[in-house]
Design a protein around this motif. Sequence first.
Motif, mmCIF file in Angstrom:
data_model
loop_
_atom_site.group_PDB
_atom_site.id
_atom_site.type_symbol
_atom_site.label_atom_id
_atom_site.label_comp_id
_atom_site.label_asym_id
_atom_site.label_seq_id
_atom_site.Cartn_x
_atom_site.Cartn_y
_atom_site.Cartn_z
ATOM 1 N N ASN A 2 0.852 -1.173 0.000
ATOM 2 C CA ASN A 2 0.000 0.000 0.000
ATOM 3 C C ASN A 2 0.895 1.232 0.000
ATOM 4 O O ASN A 2 1.954 1.229 0.624
ATOM 5 C CB ASN A 2 -0.892 -0.039 1.239
ATOM 6 N N CYS A 3 0.478 2.294 -0.659
ATOM 7 C CA CYS A 3 1.332 3.480 -0.774
ATOM 8 C C CYS A 3 1.702 4.101 0.574
ATOM 9 O O CYS A 3 2.749 4.727 0.698
ATOM 10 C CB CYS A 3 0.699 4.521 -1.686
ATOM 11 N N CYS A 14 6.664 -5.512 -10.991
ATOM 12 C CA CYS A 14 5.620 -6.448 -11.387
ATOM 13 C C CYS A 14 6.273 -7.778 -11.743
ATOM 14 O O CYS A 14 7.209 -7.823 -12.545
ATOM 15 C CB CYS A 14 4.847 -5.910 -12.594
ATOM 16 N N SER A 33 -2.596 9.929 1.801
ATOM 17 C CA SER A 33 -2.947 8.510 1.729
ATOM 18 C C SER A 33 -4.454 8.251 1.803
ATOM 19 O O SER A 33 -4.868 7.098 1.818
ATOM 20 C CB SER A 33 -2.236 7.743 2.830
ATOM 21 N N CYS A 36 -5.725 6.020 -0.936
ATOM 22 C CA CYS A 36 -4.851 4.879 -1.210
ATOM 23 C C CYS A 36 -5.302 3.692 -0.367
ATOM 24 O O CYS A 36 -5.082 3.648 0.837
ATOM 25 C CB CYS A 36 -3.413 5.267 -0.872
ATOM 26 N N ASP A 39 -3.564 -3.047 -2.280
ATOM 27 C CA ASP A 39 -2.259 -3.178 -2.920
ATOM 28 C C ASP A 39 -2.206 -2.426 -4.245
ATOM 29 O O ASP A 39 -3.225 -2.183 -4.876
ATOM 30 C CB ASP A 39 -1.953 -4.657 -3.194
ATOM 31 N N ILE A 40 -1.005 -2.094 -4.665
ATOM 32 C CA ILE A 40 -0.778 -1.517 -5.985
ATOM 33 C C ILE A 40 -0.620 -2.696 -6.937
ATOM 34 O O ILE A 40 0.289 -3.517 -6.769
ATOM 35 C CB ILE A 40 0.467 -0.614 -5.978
ATOM 36 N N ASP A 41 -1.522 -2.811 -7.906
ATOM 37 C CA ASP A 41 -1.547 -3.963 -8.814
ATOM 38 C C ASP A 41 -1.008 -3.632 -10.194
ATOM 39 O O ASP A 41 -1.090 -2.494 -10.650
ATOM 40 C CB ASP A 41 -2.980 -4.478 -8.990
ATOM 41 N N CYS A 42 -0.494 -4.671 -10.859
ATOM 42 C CA CYS A 42 -0.077 -4.603 -12.258
ATOM 43 C C CYS A 42 -0.280 -5.994 -12.838
ATOM 44 O O CYS A 42 0.030 -6.991 -12.181
ATOM 45 C CB CYS A 42 1.383 -4.184 -12.356
ATOM 46 N N PRO A 46 -0.619 -8.154 -7.223
ATOM 47 C CA PRO A 46 0.007 -7.111 -6.405
ATOM 48 C C PRO A 46 1.496 -6.973 -6.754
ATOM 49 O O PRO A 46 2.190 -7.973 -6.963
ATOM 50 C CB PRO A 46 -0.145 -7.606 -4.975
#
Length: 51
Positions: A2-3, A14, A33, A36, A39-42, A46
């Motif tokens: 998480n940011c 990734c 935040s 935010c 998770d940051i996904d690509c 995650p």
Amino acid sequence: MNCTNLKQGQILVCGKCGLELEVVNQCGDGHCSMGCKGDIDCCGEPMKLKE
């Protein structure tokens, strides 16, 4: 990741396509935040910290 947990200079990667994102400014207070979450996904997965 998480940011809100990321620190300046860390790199997320990734596992599928190899895209890398570097943290250039970390959150210093609760205002950055607020949007935010999760998770940051690509590529549907995650991103993880680069080792």
